[in-house]
Design an enzyme around this catalytic site. Structure first.
Site, PDB file in Angstrom:
ATOM      1  N   ASP A 177       0.843  -1.202   0.000  1.00 51.44           N
ATOM      2  CA  ASP A 177       0.000   0.000   0.000  1.00 51.44           C
ATOM      3  C   ASP A 177       0.871   1.242   0.000  1.00 51.44           C
ATOM      4  O   ASP A 177       2.029   1.205   0.432  1.00 51.44           O
ATOM      5  CB  ASP A 177      -0.886   0.036   1.258  1.00 51.44           C
TER       6      ASP A 177
HETATM    7  N1  URA Z   1      -1.463  -5.802   3.953  1.00 48.75           N
HETATM    8  C1  URA Z   1      -1.891  -4.532   3.936  1.00 48.75           C
HETATM    9  O1  URA Z   1      -2.928  -4.204   4.491  1.00 48.75           O
HETATM   10  N2  URA Z   1      -1.144  -3.621   3.273  1.00 48.75           N
HETATM   11  C2  URA Z   1       0.026  -3.906   2.661  1.00 48.75           C
HETATM   12  O2  URA Z   1       0.666  -3.023   2.084  1.00 48.75           O
HETATM   13  C3  URA Z   1       0.454  -5.247   2.702  1.00 48.75           C
HETATM   14  C4  URA Z   1      -0.296  -6.173   3.351  1.00 48.75           C
END
Ligand code: URA
Length: 237
Positions: free
Chosen positions: A103
Site C-alpha cells: 500500500d
Molecule cells: N497488507 C496490507 O494491508 N497492506 C500492505 O501493504 C500489505 C499487506
C-alpha cells in the site's frame, strides 16, 4: 543468440539507433573484434562486448531490493510517485516491475525484477511464499485476537488462510502471511477490532530486508538471496 543491437540496448544504457551509429564509428567490439554489423547474432552467455571502451553488462534478469518509503505506489504507471522513480532509469528500460504490491503508506521490502516467471511463482498462492510484516496497531490486541488472526478471519466475504502472529506487546508485533489480498493486514486487524497504524514488510520468501538500506534506498540481491528467493518460489537451480 541475440542481435548485437538488441543485446546492447537491452541493458538500458543506449538506444538501438545510437548503437548503430557507434558501430559505424568502430566504437563497439565483440570478443575483441570491431563490430560493424549490429544485426549480427552473438552468444549472450559468452560474448564479451565493449561499447565506447566499457564492458557491456548484459543480464537477462535483474533483481532489486528496495526499502520502500511511504508515499510511493507499487506500480510502473507514468507517475512521479511510483517506486520505479526511486531506481535509475535503466531498470525501467529493462522492463522491471514491482513483484507484488505494498500500500502507499506501507514501507519496507519490495522486490523489483524483470523475471516474470519467478514473480508469478512468488505471488501464486500455490507456492505459499511467506511475507512477514512488522506492525503497530491501535487499540492494543491480546492473545485472543492474535489467535483469531492466526486461525483466519473474515475480511468481508473472504476468510483468510492461517497466519503467524508474534506479539511484542499489545500494540506491536510481527505477522506472517502466505497470501496477499487487497489491504489484507489492515482488514484482518479491523476484523478483530483494531487498526493498523504502521506497517513495514521485513521479509519476503526468506529474503530479509537489508536494514542498512534507508527508506528509498535499494541494491541488487546477492546470489544467496536470489537462490533463497528461487527456493521460496519452488524453483530449483
Ligand atoms: N497488507 C496490507 O494491508 N497492506 C500492505 O501493504 C500489505 C499487506
Amino acid at each position: 543468440m541475440l542481435r548485437l543491437d538488441k543485446y546492447i540496448a537491452d541493458t538500458g544504457t543506449v538506444s538501438r539507433k545510437d548503437v548503430k551509429a557507434a558501430a559505424k564509428k568502430g566504437l563497439i567490439t565483440v570478443n575483441g573484434i570491431p563490430a560493424k554489423d549490429v544485426s549480427q547474432k552473438i552468444d549472450e552467455n559468452s560474448a564479451k562486448v565493449y561499447y565506447c571502451g566499457q564492458l557491456v553488462n548484459w543480464r537477462k534478469y535483474v533483481y532489486v531490493m528496495l526499502n520502500k518509503p511511504a508515499g510511493y505506489i507499487s506500480s510502473t504507471e507514468e507517475s512521479d510517485k511510483t517506486v520505479m522513480r526511486l531506481l535509475p532509469e535503466e531498470y525501467s528500460k529493462m522492463e522491471c516491475f514491482p513483484c507484488g504490491r505494498l500500500d502507499i503508506d506501507t514501507v519496507g521490502l519490495l522486490i523489483i525484477t524483470n523475471d516474470g516467471p519467478l514473480a508469478h511463482k512468488l505471488l501464486s498462492p500455490r507456492h505459499h511464499a511467506e511475507k512477514t510484516y512488522y506492525y503497530h496497531c491501535s487499540p492494543a490486541i491480546g492473545n485472543a485476537e492474535a489467535e483469531k488472526l492466526c486461525e483466519g478471519v473474515d475480511i468481508g466475504g473472504y476468510v483468510t488462510k492461517t497466519s503467524k502472529v508474534e506479539l511484542l506487546s499489545g500494540e506491536e508485533g510481527y505477522i506472517t502471511l502466505t497470501e496477499g489480498k487487497f489491504h489484507q493486514i489492515k482488514r484482518m486487524f479491523e476484523a478483530v477490532g483494531s487498526s493498523i497504524t504502521y506497517l513495514k514488510r521485513v521479509e519476503f520468501g526468506t529474503v530479509k530486508l537489508d536494514e542498512s538500506l534507508s527508506e528509498g534506498e535499494w541494491r541488487e540481491l546477492t546470489e544467496n538471496e536470489l537462490e533463497a528467493l528461487k527456493k521460496a518460489a519452488g524453483e530449483e537451480e
